[in-house]
Design a protein around this motif. Structure first.
Motif, PDB file in Angstrom:
ATOM      1  N   TYR A   1      29.630   5.846  56.147  1.00  0.00           N
ATOM      2  CA  TYR A   1      29.111   4.572  56.610  1.00  0.00           C
ATOM      3  C   TYR A   1      28.906   4.618  58.127  1.00  0.00           C
ATOM      4  O   TYR A   1      29.534   5.408  58.831  1.00  0.00           O
ATOM      5  CB  TYR A   1      30.104   3.451  56.307  1.00  0.00           C
ATOM      6  N   VAL A   2      28.031   3.756  58.622  1.00  0.00           N
ATOM      7  CA  VAL A   2      27.860   3.552  60.061  1.00  0.00           C
ATOM      8  C   VAL A   2      28.401   2.164  60.353  1.00  0.00           C
ATOM      9  O   VAL A   2      27.874   1.165  59.866  1.00  0.00           O
ATOM     10  CB  VAL A   2      26.376   3.651  60.479  1.00  0.00           C
ATOM     11  N   PHE A   3      29.474   2.100  61.147  1.00  0.00           N
ATOM     12  CA  PHE A   3      30.199   0.835  61.257  1.00  0.00           C
ATOM     13  C   PHE A   3      30.860   0.720  62.614  1.00  0.00           C
ATOM     14  O   PHE A   3      31.225   1.722  63.228  1.00  0.00           O
ATOM     15  CB  PHE A   3      31.263   0.763  60.153  1.00  0.00           C
ATOM     16  N   ASP A   4      31.036  -0.511  63.061  1.00  0.00           N
ATOM     17  CA  ASP A   4      31.629  -0.790  64.366  1.00  0.00           C
ATOM     18  C   ASP A   4      33.051  -1.311  64.163  1.00  0.00           C
ATOM     19  O   ASP A   4      33.261  -2.296  63.452  1.00  0.00           O
ATOM     20  CB  ASP A   4      30.783  -1.839  65.095  1.00  0.00           C
ATOM     21  N   THR A   5      34.030  -0.669  64.786  1.00  0.00           N
ATOM     22  CA  THR A   5      35.422  -1.114  64.683  1.00  0.00           C
ATOM     23  C   THR A   5      35.719  -2.295  65.596  1.00  0.00           C
ATOM     24  O   THR A   5      36.765  -2.920  65.479  1.00  0.00           O
ATOM     25  CB  THR A   5      36.381   0.027  65.050  1.00  0.00           C
ATOM     26  N   HIS A   6      34.829  -2.556  66.553  1.00  0.00           N
ATOM     27  CA  HIS A   6      34.995  -3.625  67.553  1.00  0.00           C
ATOM     28  C   HIS A   6      36.255  -3.417  68.410  1.00  0.00           C
ATOM     29  O   HIS A   6      36.829  -4.360  68.923  1.00  0.00           O
ATOM     30  CB  HIS A   6      35.019  -5.000  66.884  1.00  0.00           C
TER      31      HIS A   6
ATOM     32  N   THR B   1      43.867 -16.317  59.836  1.00  0.00           N
ATOM     33  CA  THR B   1      42.471 -15.977  59.592  1.00  0.00           C
ATOM     34  C   THR B   1      41.730 -15.820  60.923  1.00  0.00           C
ATOM     35  O   THR B   1      42.131 -16.398  61.939  1.00  0.00           O
ATOM     36  CB  THR B   1      41.781 -17.062  58.752  1.00  0.00           C
ATOM     37  N   PHE B   2      40.658 -15.033  60.887  1.00  0.00           N
ATOM     38  CA  PHE B   2      39.938 -14.694  62.112  1.00  0.00           C
ATOM     39  C   PHE B   2      38.437 -14.626  61.856  1.00  0.00           C
ATOM     40  O   PHE B   2      38.003 -14.420  60.718  1.00  0.00           O
ATOM     41  CB  PHE B   2      40.411 -13.331  62.648  1.00  0.00           C
ATOM     42  N   PRO B   3      37.619 -14.768  62.906  1.00  0.00           N
ATOM     43  CA  PRO B   3      36.183 -14.500  62.769  1.00  0.00           C
ATOM     44  C   PRO B   3      35.965 -13.064  62.306  1.00  0.00           C
ATOM     45  O   PRO B   3      36.833 -12.189  62.470  1.00  0.00           O
ATOM     46  CB  PRO B   3      35.644 -14.714  64.193  1.00  0.00           C
ATOM     47  N   LEU B   4      34.791 -12.808  61.731  1.00  0.00           N
ATOM     48  CA  LEU B   4      34.537 -11.537  61.056  1.00  0.00           C
ATOM     49  C   LEU B   4      34.813 -10.317  61.923  1.00  0.00           C
ATOM     50  O   LEU B   4      35.514  -9.393  61.493  1.00  0.00           O
ATOM     51  CB  LEU B   4      33.088 -11.502  60.554  1.00  0.00           C
ATOM     52  N   GLN B   5      34.295 -10.274  63.148  1.00  0.00           N
ATOM     53  CA  GLN B   5      34.485  -9.079  63.971  1.00  0.00           C
ATOM     54  C   GLN B   5      35.953  -8.841  64.292  1.00  0.00           C
ATOM     55  O   GLN B   5      36.431  -7.699  64.297  1.00  0.00           O
ATOM     56  CB  GLN B   5      33.659  -9.195  65.251  1.00  0.00           C
ATOM     57  N   GLN B   6      36.692  -9.898  64.530  1.00  0.00           N
ATOM     58  CA  GLN B   6      38.115  -9.763  64.818  1.00  0.00           C
ATOM     59  C   GLN B   6      38.877  -9.331  63.570  1.00  0.00           C
ATOM     60  O   GLN B   6      39.823  -8.539  63.637  1.00  0.00           O
ATOM     61  CB  GLN B   6      38.675 -11.087  65.358  1.00  0.00           C
ATOM     62  N   PHE B   7      38.465  -9.855  62.414  1.00  0.00           N
ATOM     63  CA  PHE B   7      39.086  -9.451  61.155  1.00  0.00           C
ATOM     64  C   PHE B   7      38.869  -7.964  60.898  1.00  0.00           C
ATOM     65  O   PHE B   7      39.782  -7.242  60.458  1.00  0.00           O
ATOM     66  CB  PHE B   7      38.508 -10.279  60.010  1.00  0.00           C
TER      67      PHE B   7
ATOM     68  N   SER C   1      37.092  -1.506  54.466  1.00  0.00           N
ATOM     69  CA  SER C   1      38.108  -0.461  54.483  1.00  0.00           C
ATOM     70  C   SER C   1      37.479   0.928  54.375  1.00  0.00           C
ATOM     71  O   SER C   1      37.821   1.848  55.127  1.00  0.00           O
ATOM     72  CB  SER C   1      39.111  -0.683  53.339  1.00  0.00           C
ATOM     73  N   ILE C   2      36.558   1.085  53.433  1.00  0.00           N
ATOM     74  CA  ILE C   2      35.877   2.376  53.274  1.00  0.00           C
ATOM     75  C   ILE C   2      35.081   2.709  54.531  1.00  0.00           C
ATOM     76  O   ILE C   2      35.092   3.847  55.009  1.00  0.00           O
ATOM     77  CB  ILE C   2      34.959   2.349  52.037  1.00  0.00           C
ATOM     78  N   ALA C   3      34.391   1.696  55.069  1.00  0.00           N
ATOM     79  CA  ALA C   3      33.581   1.921  56.270  1.00  0.00           C
ATOM     80  C   ALA C   3      34.434   2.334  57.461  1.00  0.00           C
ATOM     81  O   ALA C   3      33.997   3.118  58.308  1.00  0.00           O
ATOM     82  CB  ALA C   3      32.792   0.655  56.605  1.00  0.00           C
ATOM     83  N   LEU C   4      35.658   1.818  57.537  1.00  0.00           N
ATOM     84  CA  LEU C   4      36.564   2.157  58.633  1.00  0.00           C
ATOM     85  C   LEU C   4      37.257   3.504  58.419  1.00  0.00           C
ATOM     86  O   LEU C   4      38.002   3.963  59.286  1.00  0.00           O
ATOM     87  CB  LEU C   4      37.628   1.062  58.789  1.00  0.00           C
ATOM     88  N   GLY C   5      37.022   4.119  57.270  1.00  0.00           N
ATOM     89  CA  GLY C   5      37.632   5.414  56.986  1.00  0.00           C
ATOM     90  C   GLY C   5      39.100   5.325  56.626  1.00  0.00           C
ATOM     91  O   GLY C   5      39.841   6.303  56.781  1.00  0.00           O
ATOM     92  N   LYS C   6      39.537   4.178  56.131  1.00  0.00           N
ATOM     93  CA  LYS C   6      40.952   3.994  55.786  1.00  0.00           C
ATOM     94  C   LYS C   6      41.227   4.495  54.373  1.00  0.00           C
ATOM     95  O   LYS C   6      40.385   4.361  53.483  1.00  0.00           O
ATOM     96  CB  LYS C   6      41.326   2.508  55.864  1.00  0.00           C
ATOM     97  N   PRO C   7      42.422   5.061  54.136  1.00  0.00           N
ATOM     98  CA  PRO C   7      42.823   5.312  52.748  1.00  0.00           C
ATOM     99  C   PRO C   7      42.806   3.982  51.994  1.00  0.00           C
ATOM    100  O   PRO C   7      43.480   3.033  52.385  1.00  0.00           O
ATOM    101  CB  PRO C   7      44.244   5.867  52.886  1.00  0.00           C
TER     102      PRO C   7
END
Length: 365
Positions: free
Chosen positions: A189-194, A271-277, A298-304
């Protein structure tokens, strides 16, 4: 290159706007005739993937292949959720509305891809000008979604016949790659961790593996829900084994997560806004989730990712070799159904011990 009243204009440059000064001009005073960052666009590509958020996220691996196959391309992405797309990785992000649709129908693209069967998305692929089109279009005489190209037949048919969907053994990402005429090579995936936003998480536990527990699943497929009793059993097992459970969710899960926190003492920050979540999920060492937006993040962040699944074809999900998929001990009979035909969801036949064992195998203490 064009010449207007003796002034050179590189209208083919990826930075050129036409309605406003480009960024190199605004920031450095560059003009086209002598611009050191002039970057002519080689191909213009339109990607239509409107929603939902999770499906938009799991379409991002296509960006890697499009950049590889079409060097120097300019990618325009039309979506209902622009905020979820990685800024800087997509040249032009458009929110789906009348204004965006109108201007897209007046433009020419080299490649146009539509991955949605919604009629409005199919109509856009029908009307936009492009010599190469992939995905789904609209049949003009009856207004139904229809495959634009031969490679789209497989994905189209698995979406309209449950029997074929059940037989399918291709992950979604592989299907959309093949729909576009590509072989899938495990593109991530191409994803931003913020992470650059500077969010501070002092309240998170330290010194133990953090296991994020995404306790909700939306309101469409409620047959996926796991009971509070099961979550409590999993949390206590994780705590006893030296893990730090962290409850995750949005407004829909807030009440449940407060109950689970009160019963177990598990960490819950609210709870948090999407980017913070997303950034909060990035702080986890592993994620337990059902099939929901949190799974895609989770998959996009490369987490188990420990994925609990019952009503969907398990082959649909590619965890990229990280984590495990676990299902109920009882055979699910409610394929793609929002309510259980038997009255009690088979998710109650997924023991907490089974999920716990998957966490241990994926995220050692």
């Amino acid at each position: 290159m064009s010449d207007l009243s003796g002034v050179t204009v590189h209208a083919d440059c990826r930075y050129f706007r036409g309605d406003l000064p480009c960024r190199p001009n605004k920031e450095h005073g560059y003009i086209c005739q002598s611009c050191p960052v002039y970057a002519p666009v080689q191909k213009r590509i339109l990607l239509i993937k409107l929603g939902a958020i999770g499906d938009v996220i799991r379409t991002t691996p296509l960006l890697r292949r499009l950049r590889q196959e079409y060097p120097g391309c300019y990618i325009t992405w039309l979506t209902l959720t622009p905020a979820i797309l990685p800024q800087g990785e997509v040249d032009e992000i458009l929110k789906f509305d009348f204004a965006s649709s109108l201007q897209l129908m007046a433009r020419h693209f080299d490649v146009a891809i539509n991955l949605d069967k919604e009629k409005e998305a199919c109509a856009l692929l029908l009307k936009v000008e492009a010599p190469a089109k992939f995905g789904y279009t609209l049949r003009e005489y009856d207004g139904v979604a229809w495959p634009q190209n031969e490679q789209a037949h497989h994905k189209f048919l698995t979406g309209v016949f449950d029997q074929l969907s059940l037989q399918n053994q291709k992950p979604y990402v592989q299907e959309i790659f093949e729909l576009c005429g590509f072989d899938f090579r495990g593109e991530e995936y191409v994803f931003d961790t913020h992470e650059d936003k500077g969010y501070r998480w002092e309240a998170l536990p330290e010194g133990r593996p953090r296991i994020g527990l995404n306790t909700g699943c939306g309101d469409r497929w409620t047959t996926r829900l796991w009971s509070d009793e099961k979550w409590i059993a999993l949390i206590t097992q994780l705590q006893a084994a030296g893990y730090a459970p962290v409850l995750l969710g949005g407004e829909a899960e807030n009440a449940r997560n407060q109950v689970l926190q009160a019963a177990t003492g598990a960490t819950y920050l609210g709870t948090f806004p999407l980017q913070q979540f997303i950034n909060l999920m990035h702080q986890m060492d592993g994620i337990v989730t059902q099939v929901t937006m949190g799974m895609h993040i989770s998959i996009a962040l490369g987490k188990p990712t420990i994925l609990m699944n019952n009503i969907f074809n398990p082959y649909e999900f590619d965890l990229y070799g990280r984590g495990q998929l676990v299902g109920p001990d009882k055979q699910c009979v409610c394929f793609y159904r929002g309510t259980c035909q038997l009255g009690t969801s088979c998710m109650e036949d997924l023991p907490a011990e089974k999920v716990f064992a998957a966490v241990q195998a994926s995220v050692p203490v």
